[in-house]
Design a protein around this motif. Structure first.
Motif, short mmCIF file in Angstrom:
data_model
loop_
_atom_site.label_atom_id
_atom_site.label_comp_id
_atom_site.label_asym_id
_atom_site.label_seq_id
_atom_site.Cartn_x
_atom_site.Cartn_y
_atom_site.Cartn_z
N VAL A 10 5.92 9.83 9.75
CA VAL A 10 4.79 9.14 9.10
C VAL A 10 5.07 8.92 7.60
O VAL A 10 4.72 7.89 7.03
CB VAL A 10 3.49 9.93 9.35
N ALA A 11 5.72 9.89 6.98
CA ALA A 11 6.06 9.74 5.56
C ALA A 11 7.25 8.78 5.44
O ALA A 11 8.29 8.99 6.07
CB ALA A 11 6.42 11.09 4.97
N ALA A 12 7.08 7.76 4.63
CA ALA A 12 8.15 6.77 4.45
C ALA A 12 9.24 7.35 3.54
O ALA A 12 8.93 7.87 2.46
CB ALA A 12 7.57 5.52 3.82
N LYS A 31 1.10 6.25 10.89
CA LYS A 31 2.24 5.63 10.21
C LYS A 31 1.84 4.40 9.39
O LYS A 31 2.31 4.22 8.28
CB LYS A 31 3.31 5.25 11.24
N CYS A 51 0.85 -1.19 0.00
CA CYS A 51 0.00 0.00 0.00
C CYS A 51 0.89 1.24 0.00
O CYS A 51 1.98 1.22 0.56
CB CYS A 51 -0.87 0.04 1.25
N GLY A 52 0.39 2.31 -0.57
CA GLY A 52 1.09 3.60 -0.52
C GLY A 52 2.50 3.48 -1.05
O GLY A 52 2.74 2.95 -2.15
N THR A 53 3.44 3.96 -0.27
CA THR A 53 4.85 3.96 -0.68
C THR A 53 5.35 2.54 -0.95
O THR A 53 6.12 2.31 -1.89
CB THR A 53 5.69 4.63 0.43
N GLU A 107 1.29 14.33 0.94
CA GLU A 107 1.01 13.91 2.32
C GLU A 107 1.69 14.81 3.36
O GLU A 107 1.16 15.00 4.43
CB GLU A 107 1.32 12.44 2.57
N SER A 137 5.89 -4.24 3.03
CA SER A 137 5.32 -3.37 4.06
C SER A 137 6.40 -2.95 5.05
O SER A 137 7.06 -3.81 5.62
CB SER A 137 4.21 -4.12 4.80
N GLN A 138 6.57 -1.66 5.22
CA GLN A 138 7.54 -1.18 6.20
C GLN A 138 7.22 -1.75 7.57
O GLN A 138 8.03 -2.39 8.21
CB GLN A 138 7.50 0.36 6.24
N SER A 139 5.97 -1.54 8.01
CA SER A 139 5.58 -1.92 9.37
C SER A 139 5.29 -3.40 9.51
O SER A 139 5.36 -3.95 10.61
CB SER A 139 4.32 -1.15 9.76
N VAL A 165 -1.63 1.58 8.56
CA VAL A 165 -3.08 1.52 8.70
C VAL A 165 -3.49 0.08 8.98
O VAL A 165 -3.48 -0.76 8.10
CB VAL A 165 -3.76 2.07 7.43
N GLN A 216 13.31 -0.81 0.72
CA GLN A 216 12.45 -1.78 0.01
C GLN A 216 12.92 -1.95 -1.44
O GLN A 216 12.96 -3.08 -1.95
CB GLN A 216 10.99 -1.29 0.01
N THR A 235 0.22 -3.41 8.10
CA THR A 235 -0.86 -2.85 7.30
C THR A 235 -1.91 -3.92 7.01
O THR A 235 -1.61 -4.94 6.39
CB THR A 235 -0.28 -2.26 6.00
O1 M6R Z 1 3.88 0.01 6.79
P1 M6R Z 1 3.50 -0.06 5.35
O2 M6R Z 1 4.70 0.03 4.43
O3 M6R Z 1 2.67 -1.24 5.00
O4 M6R Z 1 2.62 1.22 5.06
C1 M6R Z 1 2.00 1.40 3.82
C2 M6R Z 1 1.48 2.81 3.65
O5 M6R Z 1 0.48 3.08 4.58
C3 M6R Z 1 2.60 3.85 3.77
O6 M6R Z 1 3.62 3.62 2.85
C4 M6R Z 1 2.04 5.26 3.54
O7 M6R Z 1 1.64 5.40 2.22
C5 M6R Z 1 3.07 6.31 3.95
N1 M6R Z 1 2.41 7.38 4.64
C6 M6R Z 1 3.78 6.89 2.78
O8 M6R Z 1 4.69 7.87 3.13
#
Ligand code: M6R
Length: 590
Positions: free
Chosen positions: A386-388, A585, A288-290, A469, A335-337, A587, A395, A340
């Protein structure tokens, strides 16, 4: 998502909880609250707003307590909707979603209960109070048996010295040192817990002065192994930088180096040897997202390297699409976290359909790794903004290494070398990219559009996401070739278009799109890799930023000026780039 924390057997619980909430604030900043145990009494302070809104709670003292920082899902940010929720001698904080809360609430109201908040979480404290007959464990077991959804809970009761922590689908890390602790992530435990353990789904921890006992949701005793808090779990604060975002951009070279080093471990080498023996007919990348943008960027080079179809899709779309068997598919969830919800669920769905699931994540103890068959390591270190930023580059590095390892030894060695060079190029770009004029133009633009072709298209999407963002300047990312099929109608003198060009084979094509923008009176900026400069473009674009060229990892290098532009635009406009409005950070809800 929300952040939860708890402590027991300590001298000033409120100080520990307040500091922990500051560390967890990236998980949500709509409201905050703390409950502490003082003697037989529970004292609670909670308010709408950031953690600093409950600064006064630091002085509460107490020997045990729980805390919460909220990203609102059910009910607007308000004092009433802030956690902890209290009733019948209980106080509860919750991260997750109680999916069957409406049915439970109706039942409890019919029995005479009155609700104070609009949250889903409040039903938990009502159930605990309903089932408590002097036996805390029984009340907790009966309560969790009624809940559907995802829940990480910390619970205080006036007759219990410590706290109870419950984990189901949302993370809980327990720690011990001078006391017992629990939190949503490891950085919040750094400085207080020497040793940590990750609760598994369906486990409950009872903490008091004497230490922890564990059981499962049926009440059977469970045991957990504690290990030292890993050094990468320490965030280290802003280290003299004005914001985490710029600190983390400066950590990109280290993120790349550490990610490459993680691939050299024995465990990783074994996992890839196993993967190479399998014959995949396709690779599916999801995030998702980044994380989705990193997946999309990797898909271009990946397909060329391994010669089978490689596709990328947002996890939220993928998980609800009907599909047949995925036997023979490598499904890489990025996924960073690792938390998600859409990404974790997409991975579960793919696994159930027969795919081999790889977790490409920065958090080795996350929900995603527990679903996956193998873990592809990203080692960007704790990312607090919050911004990756650095996690995106990590990644891209990990996915590039993954595809080259699948392609074979020669490709992997080549990619390792290219990544080593990219690390140096990033360090150069961070110190030399002059983005201030472009950032000023972004700050005064009515909208900013990002364009690119091939692998520069995901880079454009990411540049656009980053800018909107953190600065709230509207805009979009487009494939450069699509501009003339509609979006060009948006171009006027108030807009800025940022073109990304890192592939010499496509440079002239993207340059034509820039020409079309300039011909309509639009302003244009170009981020161009050395050796890719189309003739005359520097003169026509108002702004021109040159970056070093990495043939294998272009998205890592072009990300740097784009992230710096977003950061500086946010600062110029007086935004807080670390905690943009309405966001959290990651979702953990759908
Ligand atoms: O933890 P995740 O990489 O799964 O998160 C995915 C997105 O929610 C995350 O990359 C979001 O788009 C960031 N705010 C981007 O800067």
């Amino acid at each position: 998502m929300c952040g939860i924390i708890a402590c027991a057997g300590v001298r000033r619980a409120s100080e520990i909880l307040y500091k922990g909430l500051c560390d967890l604030e990236y998980r949500g900043y709509d409201s905050a609250g703390i409950s502490v145990k003082r003697g037989g009494e529970i004292v609670t302070v909670k308010r709408a707003g950031r953690v600093s809104a409950i600064e006064c709670a630091r002085r509460l003292g107490g020997s045990a307590g729980i805390g919460h920082t909220r990203w609102a899902t059910h009910g607007r940010p308000s004092d009433e909707n802030a956690h902890p929720h209290c009733r019948g001698g209980f106080s509860v904080v919750h991260n997750g979603i109680i999916e069957n809360y409406a049915v439970l609430k109706e039942e409890l109201i019919a029995e005479g209960d009155e609700f104070i908040s609009q949250t889903d979480s409040e039903v938990v404290v009502h159930l605990l109070a309903k089932y408590y007959r002097g036996d805390l464990k029984e009340a907790v077991l009966r309560t969790v048996a009624r809940l559907k959804g995802a829940f990480a809970l910390c619970i205080l009761h006036e007759d219990f010295e410590g706290f109870v922590a419950v984990k189901y689908r949302n993370p809980v890390i327990v720690g011990c040192g001078n006391g017992c602790f629990a939190a949503s992530d490891m950085p919040a435990l750094s400085g207080i817990a020497a040793r940590v353990a990750v609760l598994k789904d369906g486990q409950i921890a009872f903490a008091c002065e004497g230490g922890f006992t564990f059981c499962d949701f049926e009440g059977n005793a469970a045991s957990l192994t504690f290990s030292p808090l890993p050094p990468q779990a320490r965030s280290g604060g802003t280290a003299g930088f004005p914001h985490y975002m710029i600190k983390e951009i400066n950590e990109i070279p280290a993120a790349i180096r550490q990610t490459a080093a993680a691939f050299e471990t024995e465990g990783c080498a074994r996992a890839f040897a196993k993967l190479r023996r399998k014959k995949f007919s396709q690779v599916m990348l999801c995030g998702c997202g980044t994380a989705y943008h990193a997946a999309l960027a990797a898909a271009y080079a990946g397909e060329e390297l391994i010669g089978v179809p490689v596709r990328a899709e947002t996890a939220g779309e993928y998980r609800y699409r009907r599909r047949g068997s995925l036997a023979g598919t490598l499904f890489a969830a990025v996924s960073q976290s690792g938390e998600t919800a859409d990404t974790v669920e997409a991975a579960r769905t793919a696994k159930a359909a027969g795919a081999l699931v790889a977790a490409v994540t920065n958090v080795p103890y996350s929900a995603l790794t527990s679903v996956a068959d193998i873990v592809v390591p990203v080692r960007a270190g704790a990312e607090i903004c919050v911004a990756a930023t650095k996690s995106y580059c990590g990644q891209c590095a990990a996915l590039g290494l993954m595809f080259s390892a699948l392609a074979g030894g020669r490709h992997y060695r080549q990619a390792k070398r290219a990544l080593g060079e990219a690390e140096g190029m990033c360090a150069g770009a961070i110190s030399h990219c002059a983005v201030e004029d472009v950032a000023r133009a972004c700050a005064s633009a009515s909208a900013v559009y990002f364009i690119g072709r091939g692998a520069d298209y995901p880079a454009a999407l990411e540049g656009s996401l980053k800018l909107k963002e953190v600065s709230y300047v509207p805009g979009e990312g487009f494939p450069a070739g699509e501009l003339k099929h509609g979006p060009i109608a948006l171009i006027d003198g108030g807009t800025l278009t940022v073109a990304v060009i890192t592939d010499p084979a496509l440079a002239e094509k993207t340059a034509s799109a820039v020409e079309q923008v300039c011909a309509r009176g639009g302003r244009a900026a170009v981020v161009c890799a050395e050796g890719c400069e189309p003739e005359g473009l520097r003169e026509r674009a108002e702004f021109f930023i040159t970056v070093p060229r990495s043939a294998l990892f272009p998205a890592i290098i072009s990300a740097i000026p784009l992230q710096l532009i977003a950061y500086r635009t946010a600062v110029i406009l007086g935004r807080d780039p670390d905690k943009p409005r309405n966001l959290a950070k990651s979702v953990t809800v759908e």
